[in-house]
Enzyme design. Sequence first.
Site, PDB file in Angstrom:
ATOM      1  CG  HIS A 198      -4.140  -3.437   2.408  1.00 19.27           C
ATOM      2  ND1 HIS A 198      -3.210  -3.043   3.340  1.00 19.27           N
ATOM      3  CD2 HIS A 198      -4.746  -2.305   1.977  1.00 19.27           C
ATOM      4  CE1 HIS A 198      -3.254  -1.729   3.479  1.00 19.27           C
ATOM      5  NE2 HIS A 198      -4.177  -1.253   2.663  1.00 19.27           N
ATOM      6  CB  CYS A 245      -0.973  -0.034   1.179  1.00 19.82           C
ATOM      7  SG  CYS A 245      -2.329   1.173   1.038  1.00 19.82           S
ATOM      8  CD  GLU A 267      -2.332  -6.407   4.728  1.00 15.70           C
ATOM      9  OE1 GLU A 267      -2.652  -5.247   5.045  1.00 15.70           O
ATOM     10  OE2 GLU A 267      -1.688  -6.686   3.685  1.00 15.70           O
TER      11      GLU A 267
END
Length: 201
Positions: A182, A79, A184
């Site tokens: 992202h 990001c 994750e």
Amino acid sequence: MIAIINYDAGNLRSVEKAFLYLGEDVTVTNDPKDILSADRVVLPGVGAYRDAMDKLKNADLVGVVKEVIDKKTPFLGICLGMQLMYEYSEEGDAEGLGILKGTVKRFPAESGLKIPQIGWNQLEVQKKSLLLKGADSAPFVYFVHSYYVDAEDKSTVSATVTYGAKADVLAETENIHLTQFHPEKSSSAGLLMLKNFATGE
């Protein structure tokens, strides 16, 4: 060991938890010795561009990040951690690390789309990529951003998305891997990318 750089501007714990879920050895640190001795290094980031650059400088980590890159240590920017690798951002009229050439631009308001882009968007894969190894041909990933990278060297861009403009959202060159999205927070597709980073060359 994977070192996640703690400079008070990142989604550190969610990234840490994702790597731990994958069974990886990980540490969250701002200690240059830990970062420089790590097998792989992650620079996450959320928030404003200029503020994040100031925090990197105040933590004396700018030179550390550049040394990691110079040592050819595998490096993942997530990001804002991707955007900081480029030369300049329209957000705050701020200079970045300048490791890669390109500009961070604001999504055009005239598109009529909501800014920031929050939610899932489908990658437009441009070329083969370490992070995308074994992934679907056009996976969906999760974004939260108002600004996007316009890389000067498009040969480094592995994937784009279209959201009022064509945004470069996955870039890779030598040891550098950068995601605007992202991983994750991108379910199984994102976990696969993190695993590819953790285990790849």
